[in-house]
Design an enzyme around this catalytic site. Sequence first.
Site, short mmCIF file in Angstrom:
data_model
loop_
_atom_site.label_atom_id
_atom_site.label_comp_id
_atom_site.label_asym_id
_atom_site.label_seq_id
_atom_site.Cartn_x
_atom_site.Cartn_y
_atom_site.Cartn_z
N HIS A 117 79.60 -42.55 -66.04
CA HIS A 117 79.65 -41.45 -67.02
C HIS A 117 81.08 -40.98 -67.23
O HIS A 117 81.70 -40.43 -66.31
CB HIS A 117 78.77 -40.29 -66.55
CG HIS A 117 78.58 -39.24 -67.59
ND1 HIS A 117 77.90 -39.48 -68.77
CD2 HIS A 117 79.00 -37.94 -67.68
CE1 HIS A 117 77.89 -38.38 -69.51
NE2 HIS A 117 78.56 -37.43 -68.87
N HIS A 137 83.85 -39.20 -70.33
CA HIS A 137 84.33 -38.79 -71.65
C HIS A 137 85.84 -38.93 -71.55
O HIS A 137 86.52 -38.04 -71.02
CB HIS A 137 83.96 -37.34 -71.97
CG HIS A 137 82.51 -37.00 -71.78
ND1 HIS A 137 81.54 -37.29 -72.71
CD2 HIS A 137 81.86 -36.41 -70.74
CE1 HIS A 137 80.36 -36.87 -72.27
NE2 HIS A 137 80.52 -36.35 -71.07
N ARG A 183 84.19 -25.27 -72.11
CA ARG A 183 83.82 -26.06 -73.27
C ARG A 183 84.68 -25.70 -74.49
O ARG A 183 85.01 -26.55 -75.30
CB ARG A 183 82.33 -25.85 -73.59
CG ARG A 183 81.78 -26.88 -74.57
CD ARG A 183 80.29 -26.73 -74.76
NE ARG A 183 79.97 -25.52 -75.53
CZ ARG A 183 78.86 -25.38 -76.26
NH1 ARG A 183 77.95 -26.34 -76.28
NH2 ARG A 183 78.62 -24.27 -76.92
N TYR A 235 81.02 -39.28 -78.47
CA TYR A 235 80.47 -38.50 -79.59
C TYR A 235 81.52 -38.04 -80.58
O TYR A 235 81.22 -37.28 -81.49
CB TYR A 235 79.66 -37.30 -79.07
CG TYR A 235 80.34 -36.43 -78.05
CD1 TYR A 235 81.29 -35.49 -78.43
CD2 TYR A 235 80.01 -36.54 -76.70
CE1 TYR A 235 81.91 -34.69 -77.49
CE2 TYR A 235 80.63 -35.74 -75.75
CZ TYR A 235 81.58 -34.82 -76.15
OH TYR A 235 82.19 -34.03 -75.21
N HIS A 283 72.83 -36.59 -76.65
CA HIS A 283 73.76 -35.70 -75.96
C HIS A 283 73.03 -34.81 -74.97
O HIS A 283 73.42 -34.73 -73.80
CB HIS A 283 74.57 -34.83 -76.93
CG HIS A 283 75.52 -33.93 -76.18
ND1 HIS A 283 75.14 -32.70 -75.69
CD2 HIS A 283 76.79 -34.13 -75.76
CE1 HIS A 283 76.15 -32.17 -75.02
NE2 HIS A 283 77.16 -33.02 -75.04
N ARG A 323 69.65 -29.75 -76.01
CA ARG A 323 70.24 -28.70 -76.83
C ARG A 323 70.71 -29.26 -78.17
O ARG A 323 70.64 -28.58 -79.19
CB ARG A 323 71.46 -28.09 -76.12
CG ARG A 323 71.15 -27.20 -74.94
CD ARG A 323 72.42 -26.56 -74.38
NE ARG A 323 73.25 -27.51 -73.64
CZ ARG A 323 74.46 -27.89 -74.00
NH1 ARG A 323 75.02 -27.43 -75.10
NH2 ARG A 323 75.13 -28.75 -73.26
N HIS A 333 72.47 -36.30 -71.03
CA HIS A 333 72.76 -35.16 -70.15
C HIS A 333 71.47 -34.38 -69.93
O HIS A 333 70.81 -34.00 -70.91
CB HIS A 333 73.75 -34.20 -70.81
CG HIS A 333 75.16 -34.70 -70.98
ND1 HIS A 333 75.81 -34.67 -72.17
CD2 HIS A 333 76.04 -35.20 -70.10
CE1 HIS A 333 77.05 -35.13 -72.03
NE2 HIS A 333 77.21 -35.47 -70.77
N GLU A 342 72.13 -29.79 -66.79
CA GLU A 342 73.43 -29.56 -66.14
C GLU A 342 73.60 -28.09 -65.80
O GLU A 342 74.26 -27.74 -64.83
CB GLU A 342 74.56 -30.03 -67.08
CG GLU A 342 75.96 -29.82 -66.48
CD GLU A 342 77.08 -30.39 -67.33
OE1 GLU A 342 76.81 -30.83 -68.46
OE2 GLU A 342 78.22 -30.42 -66.84
N HIS A 393 73.63 -35.84 -64.51
CA HIS A 393 73.69 -34.55 -63.79
C HIS A 393 72.38 -34.27 -63.06
O HIS A 393 72.34 -34.35 -61.84
CB HIS A 393 74.06 -33.37 -64.71
CG HIS A 393 75.39 -33.52 -65.37
ND1 HIS A 393 76.55 -33.69 -64.65
CD2 HIS A 393 75.74 -33.55 -66.69
CE1 HIS A 393 77.56 -33.80 -65.50
NE2 HIS A 393 77.10 -33.74 -66.73
N ASP A 395 83.03 -38.39 -65.32
CA ASP A 395 82.69 -37.40 -66.35
C ASP A 395 83.91 -36.74 -66.99
O ASP A 395 84.56 -37.32 -67.85
CB ASP A 395 81.72 -36.37 -65.74
CG ASP A 395 81.11 -35.44 -66.78
OD1 ASP A 395 81.37 -35.61 -67.98
OD2 ASP A 395 80.34 -34.54 -66.39
#
Length: 466
Positions: free
Chosen positions: A73, A75, A96, A135, A221, A224, A248, A251, A285, A336
């Site tokens: 995993h 990004h 975030r 993404y 993703h 949510r 995900h 988490e 997660h 991650d």
Amino acid sequence: VSTRTVYRCASAWLPDGHLATDVDVAVADGRIVDIGPAEAAREAAADDDRERAAPAAVEHLRGLVLPGLANAHSHAFHRALRGRTHHDGGTFWTWRERMYAVAARLDPDRLHALARATFAEMVLAGITAVGEFHYLHHAPDGRPYPDPTTMGAAVVTAAREAGIRLTLLDTCYLAGGIGQPLTGAQRRFGDGDAAGWARRAEALATRYAADDEVIVGAAVHSVRAVPPEAIASVAAWAERHGAPLHVHVSEQPGENAACQAGYGCTPTQLLAAHGALGPRTTVVHATHVGPDDIALLAASGSVVCLCPTTERDLGDGIGPARALHHAGLPLVLGTDGHARIDPFEEARSLELDQRLVHLERGVLPLARLVDALTVDGHRSLGRDDAGRLEVGARADLVAVDLASVRTAGATDRDAIAAVVFAASAADVTDVVVGGRRVVRDGVHVLGDVATLLAGAVAAVTEELPS
Ligand SMILES: [Zn+2]
């Protein structure tokens, strides 16, 4: 006539979970073609040479040689945040916002440079395959680039140049929250609907169909960001392609609460109800899953990816690794957000966090920690033919120094424990990926990776508020 190389290993970690000394691993066309005690393999190679008139080159690997490690995993662009998010406390949600500020500044060239340097850092750490949960699909205002596969292609090129095998987990990301539109930096993540996502994913899959080093997989993703009908569509696409599907899951407690409020069930239950769990699925997660969720995951044969250094960096919590393990779920690992890139730190954290929670030692067997980094990790990325030193497997070899200040003094019997519990990424001296030596004596074929990282990070952070 193919060129055959023999890697003469001082010691090696073999599939039956034991360490053997003086092992020859013969490699041709990117695969392991022979493995055994140094002397026997040498004779076999000599016979083979007479038949095919191709002399075997011999290369020496010192320390402990492991199969190539898998980072399930990633990004890649989060690497630009390292060290930049610790000044004023906050939560996952404030972190975030910082991440979105970086996301907004990436164009195809900057993404390529940052991913290339980050992937090179991974290879230096012994990682030979990565699952990039991708993404960043469109321009910052949300409009597609003229070629909608441009950003995915930038990641593929970066991986190829860094010498890492890639599973591009093309991510469906349609909503800013349950029932909410994408806003701000999120707009570039969205494809409008599941059909729009599938068109772009299909174009990527077609573009790389003949590339043996790239798998195009699918990702949701989160519950949510993807409505239930779209989750079912993405799962069906992955099923049709026999592709890995990552998502995900739980988490944050806030994600569970939003899912209960929106759908009256947990994220795991929602995924199960829409066909998104199964042996090709990896849930990432699973920090806040309950006993019923764990039973559902186990019954489906899914894989769970924990990312301990990221989860502690973000204040997410400690996932129920002991319960997941006892339920028979394979556990794999990811770096991650790249607060660190050190696979040994991820593996030992899986165990050490459980010791703090349960007040006992040896919660997870040592061999499971190694499997998480190797064979199980590669399986999560859609590769059943990597992560084991055996004939027919991909020739991915990682040499770890047993004579550094961190590892010196371990006996052969203790070597694997010394590596998992005390080595660092800096102890990886040599890395062979698909038969190609990408790292030699701690130096990556791209040269000075720290300089590459500094330049790539500066390009996306220099105008950010500190
Ligand atoms: Zn993630």
